[in-house]
Each structure stands twice: as structure tokens, then as C-alpha cells.
Write an enzyme that holds these catalytic residues in place. Sequence first.
Site, PDB file in Angstrom:
ATOM      1  N   ASP A  87       0.828  -1.206   0.000  1.00 46.69           N
ATOM      2  CA  ASP A  87       0.000   0.000   0.000  1.00 46.69           C
ATOM      3  C   ASP A  87       0.867   1.263   0.000  1.00 46.69           C
ATOM      4  O   ASP A  87       2.069   1.214   0.279  1.00 46.69           O
ATOM      5  CB  ASP A  87      -0.899  -0.025   1.250  1.00 46.69           C
ATOM      6  CG  ASP A  87      -2.230   0.656   1.025  1.00 46.69           C
ATOM      7  OD1 ASP A  87      -2.321   1.486   0.092  1.00 46.69           O
ATOM      8  OD2 ASP A  87      -3.173   0.370   1.777  1.00 46.69           O
ATOM      9  N   ASP A 101     -10.689   1.925  -3.384  1.00 47.74           N
ATOM     10  CA  ASP A 101     -11.217   1.695  -2.032  1.00 47.74           C
ATOM     11  C   ASP A 101     -12.735   1.670  -2.053  1.00 47.74           C
ATOM     12  O   ASP A 101     -13.359   1.350  -1.052  1.00 47.74           O
ATOM     13  CB  ASP A 101     -10.751   2.820  -1.102  1.00 47.74           C
ATOM     14  CG  ASP A 101      -9.416   2.484  -0.464  1.00 47.74           C
ATOM     15  OD1 ASP A 101      -8.984   1.332  -0.576  1.00 47.74           O
ATOM     16  OD2 ASP A 101      -8.819   3.388   0.151  1.00 47.74           O
TER      17      ASP A 101
HETATM   18  C1  GLA Z   1      -5.761   1.883   2.195  1.00 46.67           C
HETATM   19  C2  GLA Z   1      -6.180   0.722   1.319  1.00 46.67           C
HETATM   20  C3  GLA Z   1      -7.225  -0.109   2.015  1.00 46.67           C
HETATM   21  C4  GLA Z   1      -6.673  -0.601   3.328  1.00 46.67           C
HETATM   22  C5  GLA Z   1      -6.201   0.568   4.165  1.00 46.67           C
HETATM   23  C6  GLA Z   1      -5.485   0.101   5.415  1.00 46.67           C
HETATM   24  O1  GLA Z   1      -6.747   2.806   2.324  1.00 46.67           O
HETATM   25  O2  GLA Z   1      -6.623   1.195   0.081  1.00 46.67           O
HETATM   26  O3  GLA Z   1      -7.614  -1.188   1.209  1.00 46.67           O
HETATM   27  O4  GLA Z   1      -5.628  -1.501   3.097  1.00 46.67           O
HETATM   28  O5  GLA Z   1      -5.323   1.408   3.449  1.00 46.67           O
HETATM   29  O6  GLA Z   1      -5.054   1.157   6.174  1.00 46.67           O
END
Ligand code: GLA
Length: 730
Positions: A481, A551
Site C-alpha cells: 500500500d 477503495d
Molecule cells: C488503504 C487501502 C485499504 C486498506 C487501508 C489500510 O486505504 O486502500 O484497502 O488496506 O489502506 O489502512
Amino acid sequence: MIKFISDQNLFQMETENYSYTIEVFKEKYLRQIFWGKKIEKILSANKYEYWDGMSFCIDEGPSEEIYTESLDLEFGQQGSGDFRTPSVEIYNESGNPYPILEYSGFEIIKGKPEIPGMPSTREVDNDNLDTLILTLKDPKKEIFVDILYSVYHDYDVMTRSMSVKNCSNKKIDIEQIMSFTLDLPAECDNEELELLSLEGSWARERHIETKPLRKGKTTISSNRGTSSHTLHPFCALTPASTTEHRGNVWSFSLIYSGNFVLELEKTHTDKIRVSGGINPNTFKWLLDPKETFYTPESVLVYSENGLNGMSNIYHRFFRDRLLPPVFANKERPVLINNWESTYFDFDHDKIVRIAQKAKEVGIELCVLDDGWFGTRNDDTGGLGNWEVNYKKLTKGLEGLAEDINKEGMAFGLWVEPEMVNSDAVILKEHPDWIMGSYKEKPAVGRNQYVLDLVNPDVVSWLTDLFTEIFTMTNLTYVKWDMNRYLTGQFSEYLPAHRKKETSHRYVLGLYKLMEALVTSFPKILFEGCSGGGGRMDPGLLYYMPQYWTSDNTDAMARLKIQYGTSLIYPLITMGSHVSACPNHQLGRSTPMETRLNVAMSGNLGFELDLNLTLDNEIELVKKSIEFYKENRALIQLGEFYRLLSPFNGQVTSWMFINKDKSEFIVFWVLDKAEVTYSQKVLKLPYVSEDMQYKTSEGVLFTGGELKYRGLKLPYMNKDYMSGYFHFIAE
Ligand code: GLA
């Protein structure tokens, strides 16, 4: 195939279906002659120049007058009377621009040179691939610019990049260097070309936008340090009459994950100069003597078969020649990720319970998301302190992985290597390891700072640290990420006169880190993520064969996101999950069937605790996973075509079809229901007229019937309803 036709000074580049022709004009300049449908021979290239009252001559003498601005070029530079966006801006030590660079020779080589330190499309043994290298030089032979054209004959793709070599004994300043430049006519068959691009935001990535081009410059760019959620390093030019199924498309994409620019400049001569590369607004590079600077690679795709024709070329090419080869054509596991079901609030038993239920319905991989390390109980701390939190995971990561493996599932893990919170222990020792000025409180995003990947010590520290983490357990998957943009884009590590190299050097540091880790762990399936799909670009996909597309897990919002993303990215690169209702991002409730149908059209995953799902829905989940697994090769590795756009109406539809056209699945989803007496009929131009197909319900159709008469979709009387038809040739 690349031919040099010496009596005309033409370079003719040919793929299976298309041609790209350049002329060496007056033995000095590179003219764009043609890019489009294959033409075996061009005889009139050097005839019929236009004259422009206010243009400048690049050669003296009345019979020699050539008006620079009326020329379609492949390389632009200020100083020649070409006032369009230059391909390079290079200054010598006294701050003066270099004189006009002139063509000085060419080389045609088999295959394609790699671009040092950067991802680029791959060459595989026996590829029908050649590269033309055109060299330009200044009169004193102090700098040499190479323009590289690599022609992937069998993929109908050309890639372009440039490099500058400093052959003087002084440093030179590169203030701008594009990966490609070319001039195209602004019209096609009497229709003006329009611009198609992908725009978005967090949780609304890659929406399709089309607009007319006006005179002047239109810029698609990022200065956020990453390719970003907002504008995407891709664009296409099409006449308005081009549809998904037919018409001309000229398109451009960049294999780059940092600040980029794609610029379209429509001139008074009714031409469009298209150029793309590193965004010059946040870039400057001091090139030492004997050193060479390389641009990122760009990919140029023309299609006469509409947007689907273009996407088809990108899909095949990116899958086969961009993704890590081990995963390019490898079916992806169905996964469950605990993020939306637990957020930071989990422990060993909770994760095991989620995994057990997931196993029951056929899920193959369990991914532990954020919150397993340090004091990471919310997003205010913990990043950078990567020791396991034993309060949550009483048996450690090893113990959790073992228990999940015992259930018969593989184990995967979330990490965010590039970031730290202010409580990161490493900052005590190395406060200057973050981007921007650590003394002046750099801006935080999601409470976190970006580590300075310009500094090689940071890159080696991260390489060692994550090598250890990835070795700790039996990992088969990693979600990488990156949850903020780069604000203070300067590095304490660099001397004052090199600060503007920071953004590009950050990307180079990132590529170095990824290269080291993916090479050490070739069996781990890496999924990229950046607050969803904020850095889903060809540069990242070179290292990480799939990406968390967004997301936003709401099925209806996902329709547009996945539809737009599919313009260039193969479906096998898209992570798409079924989540709980009401949806966490939008509060909307959609039927489980629709959530499944949308998620099944990429790499299927789940982002909810199935222990809390109703029994009748669990049955549906089980059946859908079974169906998905049976047809996974068709969905993940088959051809994909868009049929009805969510940007144009209430019904969205798309299909997957295998190579020999003997099997296909058509999905449809309704947004808002309305009482209507007309039934939606869907024509399927991609099936074979020579075949006869049967649906799983036993209904027979001829290919011609589906192609020209169409498939009648069911009566649609409920918001968000959806379905699919599965056809197999008889
Ligand atoms: C980001 C990712 C999510 C999740 C969060 C965790 O927003 O896109 O899918 O993994 O971080 O903090």
C-alpha cells in the site's frame, strides 16, 4: 518490422496491421509522415509543403525555405521557429540553450534495449521485435539524443523513449525531456479529433471523460509524486463517431509512476502536437559528463476497431509483455481480506474464524490487512515499527499463517513500506529520512510521512527489513500500500542544485526497492494499492501483476471504475471485492448477486465477514465462487469487450470470450429501474457467425443471430439487479 527506404529517406515501421512512417527531412529533421492503417508504400512523403506567413525558415535560400511550423515533426525544439512544446530543453553550463540538434544517423537492432533503472515492456525470446534508434546531435557534438522506436509486430504496438548523453566535459542541465513527441492531423475524415482521458479522485478512479480539443494546450498531468487518482497517464484521440466497436483511435500511455505529463497542443495549422513524459514542472536534471539520462517508456497504440479494438491490444500486450512473466498468464486465487470487516479491531481468533468460513465457501487465500504491527490500532501511529503486535496476534504472524494454512488456505499480508508515522523508531536515529524538510514540519497525509527513497540508505534499509518480514511466514501474497501523495518534493539527501531531481529520483528509488523485493520473492503475488487505485499505472504493474482498483467497494460505483480502468488494463490486473451492505463508502445496499457479478469480472475477492452473511446469500456466494473457478481462465485470461457503458445509460454490460470464440459470458447490470415496455437488445459483435451457441438454460442461438439481431436482456424491474448468460458453442 522496420525498413529504411534510402532513396526517400523514409523509415517505415510496420506491425501486423498498422504503419508508422518517418522521414529524415533535408537530412536534418525528423518528420512524422503517417500513423494508421498499414500502407505498404508511401511515395509522396516529401511533396506538398504548406507555407505559413509567420513561420521561420530552418534553411536559408529561397529554394530551400522550409517553414518549421508547418512541418509535422517527431522531435520538437525551440530556436528553430517551432514554437510548439519541445521534446527537450537542455542548457549548457553558461545557461544558454543548446543549438538545434540535427539528425546524425540511425541504427536498426533486433529486440529492444532495457531502460536502466526503470520498468519497460519486456522482450521474450523470438519476439518479432525490432528497434529503430535515431540519433540527433548538436553541431559541436557535445550532446547526443537517441530516439528509440520499438516495434512489436505481433502485438500492433510501438513503444518510444529517449535518452541524452552528455559528451562534453561540463555538466548540462536538462529542464525538459519527453518520452515521445509527434504531430498528428487534428481531423480524421472531416471530423475533429476529441480527447478521451481518465479522470477521478479517491474512491472514484479512472472515469472516462471525452472533450473537444480547442486551440492551445490541453494538459493531463500529475504533480502529486505518484501517477495519482486524479488524472491518469493515458489518453486517446478519436473522432466523435468512434464507438466501442468501430472507428479510429490513437492512444498514448506512459510506463511511469511519478509526476507525468501528456500534452495535446492544437495549433493554428490544425495539427495536434502530442507529447508525454516526466512532468517538467517538478523536474530538472543535472547531467554529469559521460552520463546518460533515460526517459520512461511510452506505449503508442492505434486501432481502427474502436475503443474495444484499442483495449484489446493493450490487454494482450500488457499481460504478455509488461506484467511479471510468472504471473502474466497465471490464474489468481479467490481471496478474503479482513479490512472492511474488522478495520484495526482484530485478533488471532477473529481472523481464523473469518478464514474458516471463507474456506467453507471456496475462498483460497486469506489476507491480513493493516494493523498487525507496532501500536497500529488506528491510523495515527505504528507505520515504520514493523514488529508483530503480540497482543492482537498471540501466536505471532507465523502462528496465524500456520493456523490459516491448516484450514487449507494460503496466507497473505498487508504492508506500507514507503511510509512512517511520527512514532517510528527509525526517525529517532534518522530524522532526515523523510521527504521534505524535517526541521520545518512537513505536511502529513493520513498522519504519515513519506520516507525519502532518494536516499540509497533508506532503500537498502527497507530492502533488508521487508526481506525479513516476507521470510518470516509462509507468504504467497503481499498487498503493498501507499496512502498519501508526496508534498514536500525535495530530499535532504540531495545538494541544493539537485533538489528538483527529487520527484524522479523518488520513483527510481521505489523501482529499485520493488525490483529487489519482487526478484527475491518470485513466488509471492504482489498486489499494489495506493488508497485504492491511486498508483495503478503501467510502471507499477511491471512489478506487481495486480492492483487494488479502488477503495470504493460499492458495486454500482465499481461499474464505472472498472469500466474506465478496462480501457487499458487487462481484467487480470484488477482486484475487485464483494463487501457488506450497506456499503461502507456510499451507504448503498445492492443485492448480493450484483455485488458478486461485478466483483467476478476481475480478480474476485471478499472484504466482509461471511459469518455475518445470511444463509441464502452464503449459498449464492458458494455457487458463484464455483462458477468463477470453473470459468476463471475465461474471465482472467480471455478477451474482454465492453458492450454498454455506465457513463451513457442505465444498463452496463460487458463480455468475456475465449480465443476461438467457442465460449463466452455476457454480464449485465441495471442501475435505476423504470417501467418500460421496450426490452433491451444487446448485439454481440465479437461472437463467431460460423458457430451456434447454447446458453446454460439450453436456449440455442446462431452467431449471426447474436451479432445482428441481438440478445434480449430480461425484463428489468428492480434497481441494481444484474445477471449473466453463459454461452458454449455446440
Ligand atoms: C488503504 C487501502 C485499504 C486498506 C487501508 C489500510 O486505504 O486502500 O484497502 O488496506 O489502506 O489502512
